[in-house]
Enzyme design. Structure first.
Site, PDB file in Angstrom:
ATOM      1  N   TYR A  58       0.866  -1.181   0.000  1.00 30.55           N
ATOM      2  CA  TYR A  58       0.000   0.000   0.000  1.00 30.55           C
ATOM      3  C   TYR A  58       0.906   1.236   0.000  1.00 30.55           C
ATOM      4  CZ  TYR A  58      -3.534  -3.336   1.754  1.00 30.55           C
ATOM      5  OH  TYR A  58      -4.369  -4.419   1.936  1.00 30.55           O
ATOM      6  N   SER A 155      -2.412 -14.695   4.053  1.00 23.82           N
ATOM      7  CA  SER A 155      -3.424 -14.037   3.230  1.00 23.82           C
ATOM      8  C   SER A 155      -3.328 -14.545   1.804  1.00 23.82           C
ATOM      9  CB  SER A 155      -3.203 -12.513   3.261  1.00 23.82           C
ATOM     10  OG  SER A 155      -4.179 -11.833   2.515  1.00 23.82           O
ATOM     11  N   PHE A 204     -12.222  -6.886   0.748  1.00 23.00           N
ATOM     12  CA  PHE A 204     -13.253  -6.516  -0.233  1.00 23.00           C
ATOM     13  C   PHE A 204     -14.665  -6.790   0.295  1.00 23.00           C
ATOM     14  CE2 PHE A 204     -10.305  -7.229  -4.157  1.00 23.00           C
ATOM     15  CZ  PHE A 204      -9.660  -6.044  -3.881  1.00 23.00           C
ATOM     16  N   PRO A 205     -14.954  -6.506   1.577  1.00 22.50           N
ATOM     17  CA  PRO A 205     -16.297  -6.811   2.092  1.00 22.50           C
ATOM     18  C   PRO A 205     -17.404  -6.005   1.420  1.00 22.50           C
ATOM     19  CG  PRO A 205     -15.095  -5.449   3.653  1.00 22.50           C
ATOM     20  CD  PRO A 205     -14.112  -5.866   2.610  1.00 22.50           C
ATOM     21  N   SER A 208     -15.809  -2.988  -3.520  1.00 20.12           N
ATOM     22  CA  SER A 208     -15.514  -1.697  -4.176  1.00 20.12           C
ATOM     23  C   SER A 208     -16.733  -0.778  -4.234  1.00 20.12           C
ATOM     24  CB  SER A 208     -14.961  -1.943  -5.582  1.00 20.12           C
ATOM     25  OG  SER A 208     -13.818  -2.768  -5.550  1.00 20.12           O
ATOM     26  N   LYS A 214     -25.215   2.580  -2.849  1.00 23.84           N
ATOM     27  CA  LYS A 214     -25.236   3.818  -3.637  1.00 23.84           C
ATOM     28  C   LYS A 214     -25.539   3.593  -5.110  1.00 23.84           C
ATOM     29  CE  LYS A 214     -20.146   3.934  -4.026  1.00 23.84           C
ATOM     30  NZ  LYS A 214     -18.951   4.757  -3.715  1.00 23.84           N
TER      31      LYS A 214
END
Length: 312
Positions: A58, A155, A204-205, A208, A214
Site C-alpha cells: 500500500y 493471506s 473486499f467486504p 468496491s 449507492k
C-alpha cells in the site's frame, strides 16, 4: 462492543477495523490525499476502532509511514496493527517472496516505518511458488518469539496452502477475499478454520462500493470509469447483485440506517468472521462505518440476507 481474540494469540480487538489501502496507497488509487488518509486513521481511532489493516504494497511503505505518524498520538495498547508483506521489489520487478530471511527483514523494516516496537498481526500477504509454507510461517513464529509480532497470519492462501502453513499450529488468522457475493470460502476453508481455532478476516467486504447501497439497477458507468471494465458492475451479475441489494433497503429503513450499515452488521454477526475491515478515503466516511456497530440484526433478518445473496 465486546472484543474478539485473534486465533490462539493474546491479541484482542474491537471487531470493526479499518482497511488502509487508500491511506498512502498511491500506487493503487489515483488522487489520494495523504492529509485525508491521516485524518481517516485518526477519526477511526478516536471513534473506538482499534484494528488498522495495512501492507507494505500500500504505497510501497507509505501507508505504514502515515499510520506510524498518527498512532504516535495514541496509547500503543489501544491500537491493533495488522501488517502484511510478500512483495519483493529488489530486482526491479514485483515478485512474491516468502523466503524466511525476506519475511524477517520485512517485519524489521515495517517496524521502522510504523515507528513501533511490535506489530500485533503480521501476514504473509501472498504465497510464492517456491517456499514451503510451514517454513515461511516458521519465520514469523520466530519473530513472535522475539517479541516483534504478536500473532501470525496468512493471506490469499488456498485451503491446501493454509493447511501446509499451519502444519505446526502457528497460524492465528487468515485474510482472504470474501463477501456476500463471493462466498467460496464458506465450504472450502471455514470448516478447517473452525476446527483449528483460526480467525478469519475478509477483504473486499463492500466489493468496491457495490454493496454500499449507492448504486441501482439502472446505474451505468461512463467509459473511463474503472467500473465500466469490471464484470461485477456490468451485465447480469450487476443486475442480480442490485436485486439482492434492494432487499436490504426495507431492513435498513426498519433500523433507520443505510444499506452500508446493514451489510457491515451482517458481517459482524457472522460467526465465521472475526473482524471486518472496510476501507475509507477520508474522515467523513468513518461515522457511517462506525454506525454499523449500533445495528443488531434479528436472526430472521440475518437469515434472509444470507438466503438472498446466496442466489447471486
Amino acid at each position: 462492543m465486546d472484543k474478539v481474540t485473534i486465533g490462539k494469540s493474546r491479541v484482542k480487538t474491537v471487531p470493526l477495523g479499518l482497511g488502509t489501502n487508500k491511506v498512502g496507497g498511491h500506487n493503487l488509487f489515483a488522487n489520494l490525499s495523504e492529509a485525508d488518509g491521516r485524518e481517516a486513521v485518526r477519526a477511526a481511532l478516536e471513534s473506538g476502532i482499534q484494528l488498522l489493516d495495512t501492507a507494505f504494497i500500500y504505497g510501497k511503505g507509505r501507508s505504514e509511514e502515515l499510520i506510524g505518524e498518527v498512532i504516535a498520538d495514541f496509547p500503543r495498547d489501544q491500537v491493533i496493527i495488522a501488517d502484511k508483506a510478500a512483495h519483493d521489489l529488489s530486482s526491479g520487478e514485483e515478485v512474491m517472496n516468502n523466503d524466511p530471511q525476506f519475511l524477517k527483514k520485512s517485519v524489521d523494516d515495517a517496524l521502522k516505518r510504523l515507528k513501533t516496537d511490535y506489530i500485533d498481526i503480521f501476514y504473509i500477504h501472498f504465497p510464492d511458488e517456491e517456499t514451503p509454507k510451514s517454513e515461511a510461517v516458521g519465520a514469523l513464529q520466530e519473530m513472535r518469539e522475539a517479541g516483534k509480532i504478536r500473532a501470525v497470519g496468512i493471506s490469499n492462501f488456498t485451503p491446501e496452502q493454509a493447511k501446509e502453513a499451519n502444519r505446526d499450529g502457528y497460524v492465528d488468522i487468515v485474510e482472504n477475499y470474501y463477501s456476500l457475493i463471493h462466498r467460496d470460502e464458506e465450504e472450502r476453508l471455514f470448516p478447517y478454520l473452525r476446527d483449528e481455532h483460526i480467525s478469519f478476516v475478509p477483504y473486499f467486504p463492500l466489493e468496491s462500493g457495490l454493496l454500499s447501497g449507492k448504486y441501482r439497477k439502472d446505474t451505468t458507468f461512463a467509459e473511463g470509469n474503472p467500473h465500466s471494465r469490471d464484470k461485477r458492475f456490468n451485465g447480469a451479475l450487476f443486475q442480480k447483485t442490485m436485486e439482492a441489494v434492494d432487499t436490504l433497503r426495507p431492513i435498513a429503513e426498519q433500523h433507520q440506517v443505510g444499506v452500508l450499515q446493514i451489510v457491515l452488521a451482517w458481517y459482524l454477526a457472522n460467526p465465521d468472521l472475526t473482524a471486518v475491515i472496510p476501507g475509507a478515503r477520508n474522515a467523513a466516511q468513518i461515522p457511517g462505518i462506525v454506525q454499523s456497530l449500533e445495528v443488531k440484526l434479528t436472526k430472521e433478518e440475518y437469515d434472509l440476507i444470507d438466503r438472498n445473496f446466496k442466489t447471486v
